[in-house]
Write a protein that holds these residues in place. Structure first.
Motif, PDB file in Angstrom:
ATOM      1  N   HIS A 158       0.835  -1.204   0.000  1.00 46.38           N
ATOM      2  CA  HIS A 158       0.000   0.000   0.000  1.00 46.38           C
ATOM      3  C   HIS A 158       0.870   1.256   0.000  1.00 46.38           C
ATOM      4  O   HIS A 158       0.616   2.205  -0.764  1.00 46.38           O
ATOM      5  CB  HIS A 158      -0.910  -0.017   1.226  1.00 46.38           C
ATOM      6  N   ARG A 159       1.890   1.286   0.838  1.00 48.94           N
ATOM      7  CA  ARG A 159       2.754   2.463   0.939  1.00 48.94           C
ATOM      8  C   ARG A 159       3.428   2.773  -0.389  1.00 48.94           C
ATOM      9  O   ARG A 159       3.475   3.937  -0.823  1.00 48.94           O
ATOM     10  CB  ARG A 159       3.819   2.242   2.018  1.00 48.94           C
ATOM     11  N   ILE A 160       3.934   1.753  -1.047  1.00 48.39           N
ATOM     12  CA  ILE A 160       4.632   1.973  -2.317  1.00 48.39           C
ATOM     13  C   ILE A 160       3.679   2.526  -3.368  1.00 48.39           C
ATOM     14  O   ILE A 160       4.041   3.405  -4.155  1.00 48.39           O
ATOM     15  CB  ILE A 160       5.305   0.670  -2.776  1.00 48.39           C
ATOM     16  N   GLU A 164       4.771   6.304  -3.989  1.00 51.73           N
ATOM     17  CA  GLU A 164       5.681   6.256  -5.125  1.00 51.73           C
ATOM     18  C   GLU A 164       4.964   6.134  -6.469  1.00 51.73           C
ATOM     19  O   GLU A 164       5.096   7.001  -7.332  1.00 51.73           O
ATOM     20  CB  GLU A 164       6.673   5.093  -4.947  1.00 51.73           C
ATOM     21  N   LEU A 165       4.204   5.070  -6.661  1.00 53.65           N
ATOM     22  CA  LEU A 165       3.690   4.774  -8.000  1.00 53.65           C
ATOM     23  C   LEU A 165       2.722   5.828  -8.506  1.00 53.65           C
ATOM     24  O   LEU A 165       2.771   6.196  -9.683  1.00 53.65           O
ATOM     25  CB  LEU A 165       3.047   3.381  -8.019  1.00 53.65           C
ATOM     26  N   VAL A 166       1.832   6.328  -7.653  1.00 50.61           N
ATOM     27  CA  VAL A 166       0.893   7.353  -8.126  1.00 50.61           C
ATOM     28  C   VAL A 166       1.616   8.650  -8.469  1.00 50.61           C
ATOM     29  O   VAL A 166       1.079   9.501  -9.184  1.00 50.61           O
ATOM     30  CB  VAL A 166      -0.231   7.620  -7.113  1.00 50.61           C
ATOM     31  N   ALA A 167       2.847   8.806  -7.975  1.00 52.06           N
ATOM     32  CA  ALA A 167       3.662   9.978  -8.287  1.00 52.06           C
ATOM     33  C   ALA A 167       4.649   9.699  -9.421  1.00 52.06           C
ATOM     34  O   ALA A 167       5.514  10.529  -9.706  1.00 52.06           O
ATOM     35  CB  ALA A 167       4.417  10.436  -7.038  1.00 52.06           C
ATOM     36  N   GLY A 168       4.535   8.522 -10.039  1.00 48.98           N
ATOM     37  CA  GLY A 168       5.409   8.192 -11.156  1.00 48.98           C
ATOM     38  C   GLY A 168       6.793   7.737 -10.758  1.00 48.98           C
ATOM     39  O   GLY A 168       7.693   7.668 -11.603  1.00 48.98           O
ATOM     40  N   VAL A 170       9.381   4.936  -9.807  1.00 52.07           N
ATOM     41  CA  VAL A 170       9.592   3.493  -9.950  1.00 52.07           C
ATOM     42  C   VAL A 170      10.993   3.196  -9.435  1.00 52.07           C
ATOM     43  O   VAL A 170      11.986   3.509 -10.099  1.00 52.07           O
ATOM     44  CB  VAL A 170       9.437   3.044 -11.413  1.00 52.07           C
ATOM     45  N   LEU A 171      11.077   2.620  -8.235  1.00 53.24           N
ATOM     46  CA  LEU A 171      12.357   2.444  -7.556  1.00 53.24           C
ATOM     47  C   LEU A 171      12.765   0.974  -7.518  1.00 53.24           C
ATOM     48  O   LEU A 171      11.934   0.108  -7.221  1.00 53.24           O
ATOM     49  CB  LEU A 171      12.266   2.980  -6.130  1.00 53.24           C
ATOM     50  N   PRO A 172      14.033   0.673  -7.801  1.00 51.89           N
ATOM     51  CA  PRO A 172      14.496  -0.722  -7.779  1.00 51.89           C
ATOM     52  C   PRO A 172      14.252  -1.414  -6.437  1.00 51.89           C
ATOM     53  O   PRO A 172      13.892  -2.590  -6.401  1.00 51.89           O
ATOM     54  CB  PRO A 172      15.994  -0.602  -8.080  1.00 51.89           C
ATOM     55  N   GLU A 173      14.443  -0.692  -5.344  1.00 46.73           N
ATOM     56  CA  GLU A 173      14.248  -1.316  -4.036  1.00 46.73           C
ATOM     57  C   GLU A 173      12.782  -1.671  -3.800  1.00 46.73           C
ATOM     58  O   GLU A 173      12.479  -2.657  -3.107  1.00 46.73           O
ATOM     59  CB  GLU A 173      14.767  -0.416  -2.912  1.00 46.73           C
ATOM     60  N   SER A 174      11.874  -0.909  -4.391  1.00 50.79           N
ATOM     61  CA  SER A 174      10.450  -1.238  -4.259  1.00 50.79           C
ATOM     62  C   SER A 174      10.089  -2.446  -5.120  1.00 50.79           C
ATOM     63  O   SER A 174       9.257  -3.266  -4.723  1.00 50.79           O
ATOM     64  CB  SER A 174       9.601  -0.032  -4.643  1.00 50.79           C
ATOM     65  N   ARG A 175      10.713  -2.556  -6.278  1.00 51.80           N
ATOM     66  CA  ARG A 175      10.510  -3.759  -7.092  1.00 51.80           C
ATOM     67  C   ARG A 175      10.979  -4.997  -6.321  1.00 51.80           C
ATOM     68  O   ARG A 175      10.318  -6.038  -6.320  1.00 51.80           O
ATOM     69  CB  ARG A 175      11.250  -3.636  -8.422  1.00 51.80           C
TER      70      ARG A 175
END
Length: 231
Positions: A158-160, A164-168, A170-175
């Motif tokens: 949910h946090r990601i 992050e995603l709704v703001a565009g 895309v971070l490797p650590e989140s993947r």
């Protein structure tokens, strides 16, 4: 060709993907100059997000119904809600208009069942993973066994999405974090994973999972093309 009414802006990052998929899909089927006949109502997601986290689903329903009625009045023949979470009020939206609403869970379930899969893991916002409007439809209408991550993993997913995603972003650590969550769902018996938030496809790719991924954004848009073209 039927005109597709899109209730979008939740967030615009995924709505842009809907627009791209719809137009590319129509061009692929009808020829190089063809494009989709569509109308878009795009919300300011900051206002939607605030109401979601306040739990004001009545106000959210009112806004969704208003958008649907505006699209119908503008000439839409079929409606899409371009977000999984806001299908919480799909029934109210459908009741308020005289044109069909294509529910995102239905074509997704159809694809999963066609693949011979019965047990799936669900990723999405906390609202989608924890409330029954989505999981219940998959189970009751389509006979799927749906599992969700544990509380800590749900919070991460949910946090990601919201930070992050709704703001565009895309971070490797989140993947990597999503890969770990999906691996734990597979260990719990999931035969496939539903990307049940329309932004997740910005982050996760098929190679990130050892089981099939079902991208609700692409599936929903492709089903809308079928409906618009009468296929």
């Amino acid at each position: 060709m039927r005109t597709i009414g899109l209730i979008g802006g939740m967030s615009w990052e995924s709505s842009a993907e809907y627009y791209r998929i719809l137009n590319q899909g129509v061009r692929d089927r009808l020829g190089p100059t063809a494009s989709a006949s569509c109308l878009l109502w795009s919300f300011n997601f900051a206002e939607i997000e605030e109401l979601q986290h306040r739990g004001d689903w009545t106000a959210l329903t009112d806004r969704m119904v208003d958008a649907a009625q505006r699209l119908e009045a503008g000439g839409a023949d079929v409606l899409l809600i371009c977000t999984n979470t806001m299908h919480r009020m799909a029934g109210a939206v459908q009741d308020a208009v005289g044109i069909p609403l294509l529910h995102i869970a239905d074509p997704t379930a159809g694809r999963i069942k066609s693949a011979g899969i019965g047990k799936v893991g669900l990723l999405g916002t906390a609202f989608t993973m924890e409330h029954d409007f989505y999981k219940g439809r998959l189970a009751e209408r389509h006979g799927l066994d749906v599992i969700v991550p544990d509380a800590a993993d749900r919070a991460t997913v949910h946090r990601i999405i919201y930070e992050e995603l709704v703001a565009g972003k895309v971070l490797p650590e989140s993947r990597d974090a999503y890969r770990a969550v999906m691996a734990r769902l597979v260990a719990a018996g999931a035969e496939a994973i539903i990307l049940g938030c329309t932004e997740i496809m910005l982050l996760v790719r098929p190679e990130d999972s050892i089981v099939p991924l079902f991208d609700t954004t692409a599936i929903h848009a492709q089903a809308a093309i079928d409906l618009a073209l009468g296929e």
